[in-house]
Scaffold this motif. Structure first.
Motif, PDB file in Angstrom:
ATOM      1  N   PRO A 167       0.830  -1.215   0.000  1.00  0.00           N
ATOM      2  CA  PRO A 167       0.000   0.000   0.000  1.00  0.00           C
ATOM      3  C   PRO A 167       0.857   1.254   0.000  1.00  0.00           C
ATOM      4  O   PRO A 167       1.971   1.265   0.537  1.00  0.00           O
ATOM      5  N   TYR A 168       0.346   2.301  -0.601  1.00  0.00           N
ATOM      6  CA  TYR A 168       1.099   3.560  -0.611  1.00  0.00           C
ATOM      7  C   TYR A 168       0.172   4.755  -0.498  1.00  0.00           C
ATOM      8  O   TYR A 168      -0.994   4.713  -0.910  1.00  0.00           O
ATOM      9  N   ASP A 169       0.701   5.818   0.095  1.00  0.00           N
ATOM     10  CA  ASP A 169       0.110   7.142  -0.006  1.00  0.00           C
ATOM     11  C   ASP A 169       0.789   7.919  -1.130  1.00  0.00           C
ATOM     12  O   ASP A 169       0.168   8.751  -1.772  1.00  0.00           O
ATOM     13  N   VAL A 170       2.072   7.616  -1.322  1.00  0.00           N
ATOM     14  CA  VAL A 170       2.829   8.165  -2.448  1.00  0.00           C
ATOM     15  C   VAL A 170       3.698   7.052  -3.005  1.00  0.00           C
ATOM     16  O   VAL A 170       4.308   6.293  -2.240  1.00  0.00           O
ATOM     17  N   VAL A 171       3.756   6.945  -4.315  1.00  0.00           N
ATOM     18  CA  VAL A 171       4.657   5.991  -4.959  1.00  0.00           C
ATOM     19  C   VAL A 171       5.628   6.768  -5.838  1.00  0.00           C
ATOM     20  O   VAL A 171       5.248   7.771  -6.464  1.00  0.00           O
TER      21      VAL A 171
ATOM     22  N   LEU B 123       7.758  17.177 -10.543  1.00  0.00           N
ATOM     23  CA  LEU B 123       8.220  15.796 -10.739  1.00  0.00           C
ATOM     24  C   LEU B 123       7.141  14.769 -10.453  1.00  0.00           C
ATOM     25  O   LEU B 123       7.429  13.599 -10.176  1.00  0.00           O
ATOM     26  N   ARG B 124       5.881  15.196 -10.527  1.00  0.00           N
ATOM     27  CA  ARG B 124       4.760  14.262 -10.476  1.00  0.00           C
ATOM     28  C   ARG B 124       4.492  13.707 -11.876  1.00  0.00           C
ATOM     29  O   ARG B 124       4.610  14.424 -12.868  1.00  0.00           O
ATOM     30  N   ALA B 125       4.126  12.429 -11.927  1.00  0.00           N
ATOM     31  CA  ALA B 125       3.662  11.868 -13.191  1.00  0.00           C
ATOM     32  C   ALA B 125       2.398  12.602 -13.602  1.00  0.00           C
ATOM     33  O   ALA B 125       1.509  12.839 -12.766  1.00  0.00           O
ATOM     34  N   GLU B 126       2.325  12.987 -14.852  1.00  0.00           N
ATOM     35  CA  GLU B 126       1.209  13.809 -15.313  1.00  0.00           C
ATOM     36  C   GLU B 126      -0.138  13.172 -14.995  1.00  0.00           C
ATOM     37  O   GLU B 126      -0.385  12.010 -15.317  1.00  0.00           O
ATOM     38  N   GLY B 127      -1.003  13.949 -14.309  1.00  0.00           N
ATOM     39  CA  GLY B 127      -2.334  13.478 -13.987  1.00  0.00           C
ATOM     40  C   GLY B 127      -2.448  12.720 -12.673  1.00  0.00           C
ATOM     41  O   GLY B 127      -3.532  12.244 -12.338  1.00  0.00           O
ATOM     42  N   HIS B 128      -1.353  12.623 -11.927  1.00  0.00           N
ATOM     43  CA  HIS B 128      -1.363  11.859 -10.671  1.00  0.00           C
ATOM     44  C   HIS B 128      -0.681  12.661  -9.573  1.00  0.00           C
ATOM     45  O   HIS B 128       0.528  12.894  -9.618  1.00  0.00           O
ATOM     46  N   LEU B 129      -1.432  13.051  -8.549  1.00  0.00           N
ATOM     47  CA  LEU B 129      -0.864  13.812  -7.449  1.00  0.00           C
ATOM     48  C   LEU B 129       0.019  12.967  -6.544  1.00  0.00           C
ATOM     49  O   LEU B 129       0.898  13.502  -5.862  1.00  0.00           O
ATOM     50  N   ASP B 130      -0.204  11.652  -6.526  1.00  0.00           N
ATOM     51  CA  ASP B 130       0.517  10.787  -5.587  1.00  0.00           C
ATOM     52  C   ASP B 130       1.520   9.868  -6.267  1.00  0.00           C
ATOM     53  O   ASP B 130       1.989   8.900  -5.676  1.00  0.00           O
TER      54      ASP B 130
ATOM     55  N   ALA C 175      11.696  14.761  -2.613  1.00  0.00           N
ATOM     56  CA  ALA C 175      11.514  14.491  -1.183  1.00  0.00           C
ATOM     57  C   ALA C 175      10.786  15.642  -0.506  1.00  0.00           C
ATOM     58  O   ALA C 175       9.880  15.438   0.319  1.00  0.00           O
ATOM     59  N   TRP C 176      11.183  16.859  -0.846  1.00  0.00           N
ATOM     60  CA  TRP C 176      10.493  18.030  -0.303  1.00  0.00           C
ATOM     61  C   TRP C 176       9.022  18.018  -0.706  1.00  0.00           C
ATOM     62  O   TRP C 176       8.132  18.229   0.124  1.00  0.00           O
ATOM     63  N   ASN C 177       8.740  17.788  -1.975  1.00  0.00           N
ATOM     64  CA  ASN C 177       7.363  17.823  -2.461  1.00  0.00           C
ATOM     65  C   ASN C 177       6.521  16.689  -1.889  1.00  0.00           C
ATOM     66  O   ASN C 177       5.317  16.853  -1.669  1.00  0.00           O
ATOM     67  N   ILE C 178       7.123  15.541  -1.652  1.00  0.00           N
ATOM     68  CA  ILE C 178       6.387  14.430  -1.052  1.00  0.00           C
ATOM     69  C   ILE C 178       6.026  14.749   0.390  1.00  0.00           C
ATOM     70  O   ILE C 178       4.897  14.480   0.841  1.00  0.00           O
ATOM     71  N   ARG C 179       6.970  15.325   1.129  1.00  0.00           N
ATOM     72  CA  ARG C 179       6.649  15.729   2.505  1.00  0.00           C
ATOM     73  C   ARG C 179       5.544  16.766   2.509  1.00  0.00           C
ATOM     74  O   ARG C 179       4.619  16.724   3.352  1.00  0.00           O
ATOM     75  N   ALA C 180       5.586  17.701   1.569  1.00  0.00           N
ATOM     76  CA  ALA C 180       4.535  18.718   1.475  1.00  0.00           C
ATOM     77  C   ALA C 180       3.199  18.075   1.158  1.00  0.00           C
ATOM     78  O   ALA C 180       2.160  18.450   1.719  1.00  0.00           O
ATOM     79  N   HIS C 181       3.200  17.077   0.273  1.00  0.00           N
ATOM     80  CA  HIS C 181       1.964  16.380  -0.098  1.00  0.00           C
ATOM     81  C   HIS C 181       1.385  15.606   1.089  1.00  0.00           C
ATOM     82  O   HIS C 181       0.170  15.657   1.334  1.00  0.00           O
ATOM     83  N   LEU C 182       2.240  14.923   1.828  1.00  0.00           N
ATOM     84  CA  LEU C 182       1.755  14.117   2.955  1.00  0.00           C
ATOM     85  C   LEU C 182       1.201  14.980   4.078  1.00  0.00           C
ATOM     86  O   LEU C 182       0.368  14.513   4.872  1.00  0.00           O
TER      87      LEU C 182
ATOM     88  N   GLU D 278       3.867  24.719  -0.164  1.00  0.00           N
ATOM     89  CA  GLU D 278       3.658  24.651  -1.600  1.00  0.00           C
ATOM     90  C   GLU D 278       4.782  23.828  -2.242  1.00  0.00           C
ATOM     91  O   GLU D 278       5.920  23.828  -1.761  1.00  0.00           O
ATOM     92  N   PRO D 279       4.487  23.108  -3.312  1.00  0.00           N
ATOM     93  CA  PRO D 279       5.530  22.313  -3.964  1.00  0.00           C
ATOM     94  C   PRO D 279       6.592  23.197  -4.596  1.00  0.00           C
ATOM     95  O   PRO D 279       6.330  24.339  -4.988  1.00  0.00           O
ATOM     96  N   ARG D 280       7.785  22.652  -4.682  1.00  0.00           N
ATOM     97  CA  ARG D 280       8.868  23.324  -5.373  1.00  0.00           C
ATOM     98  C   ARG D 280       8.949  22.790  -6.800  1.00  0.00           C
ATOM     99  O   ARG D 280       8.587  21.640  -7.060  1.00  0.00           O
ATOM    100  N   PHE D 281       9.435  23.626  -7.704  1.00  0.00           N
ATOM    101  CA  PHE D 281       9.505  23.241  -9.102  1.00  0.00           C
ATOM    102  C   PHE D 281      10.952  22.924  -9.489  1.00  0.00           C
ATOM    103  O   PHE D 281      11.889  23.601  -9.068  1.00  0.00           O
ATOM    104  N   TYR D 282      11.089  21.902 -10.315  1.00  0.00           N
ATOM    105  CA  TYR D 282      12.405  21.475 -10.768  1.00  0.00           C
ATOM    106  C   TYR D 282      12.822  22.280 -11.992  1.00  0.00           C
ATOM    107  O   TYR D 282      12.048  22.450 -12.930  1.00  0.00           O
ATOM    108  N   ARG D 283      14.043  22.762 -11.958  1.00  0.00           N
ATOM    109  CA  ARG D 283      14.621  23.442 -13.112  1.00  0.00           C
ATOM    110  C   ARG D 283      15.623  22.505 -13.770  1.00  0.00           C
ATOM    111  O   ARG D 283      16.620  22.146 -13.142  1.00  0.00           O
TER     112      ARG D 283
END
Length: 368
Positions: free
Chosen positions: A93-97, A256-263, A290-297, A306-311
Motif C-alpha cells: 500500500p502507498y500514499d505516495v509511490v 516531478l509528479r507523473a502527469e495526472g497523478h498527485l501521488d 523528497a520536499w514535495n512528497i513531505r509537502a503532499h503528505l 507549496e511544492p517546489r519546481f524542478y529546473r
C-alpha cells in the motif's frame, strides 16, 4: 513524526537518495530487483580489472533506519487501490509511490541477473574476454565510450583497441570541443585508433563490423556505448503506457509528479524532466521530490507547504576518467563558457576512486 506510506520503486542513485531523505518522516519501502546497490559509476573499470570486481556492490542493509527493503520485481501500480503489485503477488500500500527505475546501460555497465554472484560472474566474463582479445572495438564516442576505451587500453597495452564514433568529434554531447580534443589526444597518444564519422553496424560474418562507407572492420570483441534505454517496459505492460513519452520516459510536471497523478512521482533517468541523464541531475531531482512528497503528505495541515519546481540542469560539472590517474573535467563558468581541467583535478575528483567512498557513505558504510 512518521506520516504516510511511501513506496520507492528502484534502488539506483535517485531511489536511494530519496528513500534516505524520507526515512525519518514517512514509512518508506524501497523495492528493487537487486539485493545490493549497484554503483554503476565504477562498473566500467570493474568490467575490465579483476581487483575492482567487488567494488560496485554495496549492501542496502544500512541505508534505512526506519524503513524496509523489499527485493522483488514490480509488475504494476494499481492507482485505483493505491497498491504496488509485485510478481510474487505481494501488494504494497502507498500514499505516495515514486518511480525510480532508472535506465538500462550497455554492458559491462549493467547488473546482470538478480544476485551479486550472477553480476560478478558477468563482470568476470568481460574481464576474461578482454584479457585474451587481440582487437577490441568500442562503439560510441560519448563519456562512457571514451572512459571504457581508456580502461581497456591501460589494462591491455598489447592489444589493438579501436574507438568508432558516428559523430565528427568525441564527447560531442558535452558541448565542449576542447574536451573532445583532449580525449582524442590522450587516446591516440596511447595508441587507440579513433575513427570519427564512423557509424558502425554488425557485418555479415561473425566478428566483422561495417561502417556507413561500407568499410569492414574485424574485431574479436566489441562493446556498444551508444546510449541508454529507460526501464519502463513494466509500466507499459502493466497498463500505464499513457504515462510514457514515445521514447519511453515517464512524463512529469515541474514538481516531478507523473502527469495526472498527485501521488505518483518519477525521478532520475526514468523521467523526461531533463535530457542530461547524469548522477548529479538524479540526486537533485531526488532532493526536490523528497520536499514535495513531505509537502503532499502534510497538505491537510494549517502549515501546508507549496511544492517546489524542478529546473532542468543544462550545465553541470562533468568528469570523464582516462583510467585512475588521468581524465578531463568540464566545469561550467559564468558567461556560458566551459573550463576544461586536466589530470590532477580529474583524478582527485573522480578518476582514482570513481566516487566509491562517497556512495558507500551514502549507504551507511565507511568509505573504505
Amino acid at each position: 513524526m512518521i506520516d504516510g506510506d511511501v513506496v520507492v520503486i528502484g534502488g539506483g542513485y535517485a531511489g536511494v537518495r530519496l528513500a534516505k531523505r524520507l526515512d525519518a518522516t514517512a514509512r518508506v519501502t524501497l523495492v528493487d530487483r537487486k539485493e545490493v546497490f549497484f554503483h554503476r559509476i565504477s562498473s566500467l573499470r570493474a568490467g575490465v580489472r579483476k581487483e575492482w570486481s567487488a567494488t560496485p556492490f554495496i549492501p542496502y542493509d544500512r541505508l534505512l533506519r526506519h524503513g524496509q527493503l523489499v527485493v522483488g520485481k514490480v509488475v504494476r501500480i494499481d492507482t485505483a487501490e493505491r497498491r504496488v503489485v509485485l510478481a510474487n503477488g505481494t501488494r504494497l500500500p502507498y500514499d505516495v509511490v515514486v518511480i525510480a527505475t532508472g535506465a538500462d546501460y550497455p554492458e559491462p555497465a549493467r547488473f546482470a541477473g538478480t544476485t551479486t554472484e550472477e553480476a560478478m560472474k558477468s563482470l568476470a566474463e568481460h574481464q576474461q574476454k578482454i584479457a585474451f582479445a587481440e582487437h577490441v572495438l568500442v562503439v560510441g564516442g560519448g563519456p562512457s565510450g571514451v572512459e571504457l576505451s581508456a580502461e581497456i587500453r591501460l589494462a591491455r597495452p598489447d592489444a589493438r583497441v579501436t574507438l568508432a564514433h558516428s559523430g565528427p568529434a568525441l564527447l560531442g554531447s558535452t558541448g565542449s570541443k576542447r574536451a573532445g580534443r583532449k580525449a582524442r589526444e590522450w587516446l591516440e597518444a596511447h595508441e587507440v585508433e579513433v575513427r570519427l564519422d564512423s557509424f558502425m553496424a554488425p557485418g555479415n560474418d561473425f566478428g566483422t563490423y561495417r561502417d556507413a562507407r561500407g568499410d569492414v572492420l574485424t574485431a574479436d570483441l566489441s562493446f556498444w556505448a551508444t546510449g541508454t534505454t529507460p526501464n519502463t517496459l513494466w509500466l507499459r505492460l502493466g497498463g500505464h503506457g499513457d504515462l510514457l513519452t514515445p521514447s519511453g520516459h515517464v512524463k512529469v510536471d515541474r514538481s516531478l509528479r507523473a502527469e495526472g497523478h498527485l501521488d505518483v512521482f518519477a525521478v532520475g533517468d526514468v523521467n523526461d524532466a531533463t535530457e542530461l541523464k547524469i548522477t548529479p541531475a538524479a540526486l537533485a531531482q531526488a532532493d526536490l521530490a523528497a520536499w514535495n512528497i513531505r509537502a503532499h503528505l502534510n497538505s491537510s495541515g494549517k502549515h501546508r507547504k507549496e511544492p517546489r519546481f524542478y529546473r532542468p540542469i543544462h550545465r553541470t560539472p562533468l568528469i570523464v576518467p582516462f583510467g585512475p590517474a588521468d581524465g578531463v573535467t568540464m566545469l561550467p563558468v559564468p558567461g556560458g563558457e566551459t573550463a576544461v581541467l586536466g589530470s590532477r583535478t580529474s583524478a582527485v575528483a573522480k578518476a582514482k576512486t570513481l566516487m566509491t567512498p562517497y556512495m558507500r557513505r551514502q549507504l551507511g558504510y565507511t568509505a573504505a
